[in-house]
Write an enzyme that holds these catalytic residues in place. Structure first.
Site, short mmCIF file in Angstrom:
data_model
loop_
_atom_site.label_atom_id
_atom_site.label_comp_id
_atom_site.label_asym_id
_atom_site.label_seq_id
_atom_site.Cartn_x
_atom_site.Cartn_y
_atom_site.Cartn_z
N ASN A 131 0.85 -1.25 -0.06
CA ASN A 131 0.12 0.01 0.09
C ASN A 131 0.90 1.13 -0.03
O ASN A 131 2.00 1.11 -0.03
CB ASN A 131 -0.95 -0.08 1.08
N CYS A 144 0.65 2.19 14.05
CA CYS A 144 0.55 3.37 13.12
C CYS A 144 0.65 2.87 11.62
O CYS A 144 0.31 3.28 10.46
CB CYS A 144 1.65 4.52 13.22
N ASP A 194 -4.79 -9.27 13.26
CA ASP A 194 -5.15 -7.54 13.27
C ASP A 194 -4.17 -7.43 14.75
O ASP A 194 -4.30 -7.67 15.93
CB ASP A 194 -6.59 -7.35 13.88
N ILE A 195 -3.04 -6.56 14.48
CA ILE A 195 -2.26 -6.31 15.53
C ILE A 195 -2.67 -5.55 16.41
O ILE A 195 -2.28 -5.81 17.92
CB ILE A 195 -0.80 -5.78 14.85
N LYS A 208 -14.29 2.00 15.40
CA LYS A 208 -13.27 1.10 15.39
C LYS A 208 -12.57 1.32 16.60
O LYS A 208 -11.87 0.17 17.05
CB LYS A 208 -12.44 1.82 14.18
O1 C5P Z 1 -8.87 -1.95 10.53
P1 C5P Z 1 -8.07 -0.81 9.98
O2 C5P Z 1 -7.06 -1.26 9.24
O3 C5P Z 1 -8.74 0.20 9.43
O4 C5P Z 1 -7.37 -0.23 11.44
C1 C5P Z 1 -6.42 0.56 11.34
C2 C5P Z 1 -5.54 0.27 12.76
O5 C5P Z 1 -5.38 -0.95 12.98
C3 C5P Z 1 -4.28 0.83 12.43
O6 C5P Z 1 -3.95 1.69 13.94
C4 C5P Z 1 -3.42 0.00 12.02
O7 C5P Z 1 -2.01 -0.13 12.29
C5 C5P Z 1 -4.07 -1.19 12.84
N1 C5P Z 1 -4.03 -2.47 12.13
C6 C5P Z 1 -3.23 -3.63 12.64
N2 C5P Z 1 -3.38 -4.86 12.12
C7 C5P Z 1 -4.13 -5.01 10.84
C8 C5P Z 1 -4.77 -3.88 10.46
C9 C5P Z 1 -4.82 -2.96 11.19
O8 C5P Z 1 -2.51 -3.28 13.57
N3 C5P Z 1 -4.09 -6.09 10.14
#
Ligand code: C5P
Length: 407
Positions: A207, A270, A304-305, A337
């Site tokens: 991205n 971030c 999802d971290i 969120k």
């Molecule tokens: O769900 P979305 O991608 O919109 O969420 C954004 C937030 O979640 C950001 O803080 C991003 O760093 C974190 N994120 C994450 N792991 C993922 C997807 C998003 O930590 N797989």
């Protein structure tokens, strides 16, 4: 960090832990020099201290070699802090009396630098009125005492007297070296940049994230005195100098690196983590063939971290901050969120039109449970500073004072 510490290692079974303290200080770029007392040498060798510190070890007040190489006055003055780790009951008594009958005690008497001591001894010795009196005197003399922990002692007894955790000792030394920076003593983890998920050996799903915002956050945290680990995806952005950097490529690697870096007081996610990865990346480069339809690529969800860290049962950081890149109903989506991810705060960017990616400037909404704030048309560095202010306001009320500061 362009700072130096003099470690004095005295005779206690806990002396071996000073090796870990040296290693951890060196990781933070603190120069370390050691003075080993006669008692300390019964537990650790000069060779291990010299190997880990990368400097000669001094032990003898009357050694011609030691005195010509680095006299005791220089030893006591040329370092930014002196830490006695472990501090035996005997060394504590000597310090109270102002004795100067060996290199360690002479150095301590001659210094004009801050002194920290981390006592370690049997619990009866710790509780003895003589030790109580001695410690009260040292406090009056301005010595910082890193209180020992309670628990099982090396001698088989249970009670207070076990050397404080290495983490606590290192945090105390770093705090002393960094002065009264507002986030000194706190640890932080920042994720930044994109992730790349392989399709085949040359193609990937990625991205537009540049890593600018995450790097600015890591830098601002470090400048405010926090000890920072930055886990970054592939980026051409310059890396902040004062953070520990872990470079990763995929979301799974990013999660593993984050888990390994915990526990932390503050986590800021971030990174623009790819939501999906290719279930089984192709081993060979996919070939374009005439009249054949393009290959089907099966995707699976990435971990999802942010959610994983926010919902940890143990090691949940005291403050978890997420980012949300939204293209419509920015605030409403981001508020939802924040709750669904379980983080404390979320910063939402309007990325419709793609103008935020790679740019110096941004517009954002800061969202907490207590309300929200608009941060319009500011640079990513300014956003980092605004967030630092929020973090500073958050911590005095929430963080338990470090143990070594209570005394
Ligand atoms: O769900 P979305 O991608 O919109 O969420 C954004 C937030 O979640 C950001 O803080 C991003 O760093 C974190 N994120 C994450 N792991 C993922 C997807 C998003 O930590 N797989």
């Amino acid at each position: 960090m362009n700072k130096s510490a003099l470690l004095i290692i005295t005779g206690s079974i806990a002396a071996y832990k000073s090796l870990d303290v040296i290693r951890r200080l060196r990781e933070r770029d603190v120069r370390v020099t050691c003075v080993l007392t006669k008692g300390g040498a019964e537990f650790v060798t000069p060779l291990s201290l010299a190997s880990l510190s990368g400097n000669p070890v001094y032990s003898d007040l009357f050694s011609l070699k030691d005195e010509t190489e680095m006299g005791h006055i220089r030893l006591s003055r040329e370092n930014d802090v002196i830490a006695v780790i472990p501090a035996s009951a005997d060394m504590i008594a000597k310090m109270v009396a102002g004795r100067a009958d060996d290199l360690a005690s002479t150095t301590l008497l001659a210094t004009d630098k801050p002194v920290l001591i981390a006592p370690a001894m049997n619990s009866k010795m710790w509780e003895h009125p003589a030790t109580r009196r001695n410690l009260a005197q040292l406090r009056k003399d301005g010595i910082h005492i890193i209180e020992p922990d309670a628990g099982a002692l090396a001698c088989g007894e249970i009670g207070q007297g076990r050397l404080a955790e290495v983490d606590t000792i290192v945090a105390a030394i770093i705090h002393q070296l960094e002065g009264d920076k507002p986030l000194a003593g706190l640890t932080a983890l920042v994720t930044s940049g994109p992730t790349y998920e392989a399709i085949d050996p040359v193609r990937f799903i990625g991205n537009k994230s540049s890593g600018k915002q995450g790097h600015a956050l890591a830098e601002a945290l470090a400048q405010a005195g926090a000890s920072v680990t930055l886990v970054t995806g592939p980026t051409s952005e310059g890396l902040p100098k004062e953070a520990d950097i872990i470079q990763v490529t995929t979301a799974e690697e990013m999660l593993e690196a984050c888990k390994a870096a915990l526990p932390k007081d503050i986590v800021i996610c971030c990174a623009a983590v790819s939501d999906w990865r290719v279930k089984t990346p192709f081993a060979q480069k996919l070939k374009k063939r005439a009249n054949e339809s393009p290959p089907a690529i099966e995707l699976v969800a990435n971990p999802d971290i942010l959610r994983t860290i926010s919902t940890l049962k143990t090691k949940r950081p005291k403050l978890v901050v997420g980012f949300a890149a939204e293209t419509q109903t920015v605030q409403k989506n981001a508020e939802a969120k924040r709750i669904s991810k379980g983080c404390d705060w979320i910063i939402a960017n309007d990325v419709s039109g793609g103008q935020v990616f790679g740019s110096e400037n941004t517009s954002a909404v800061f969202i907490a449970a207590s309300g929200s704030e608009q941060w319009k048309n500011i640079s990513k560095k300014e956003l980092a500073q605004k967030l630092m202010q929020k973090i500073m306001d958050y911590f005095p009320a929430k963080v338990v004072k470090p143990k070594w500061k209570q005394s």
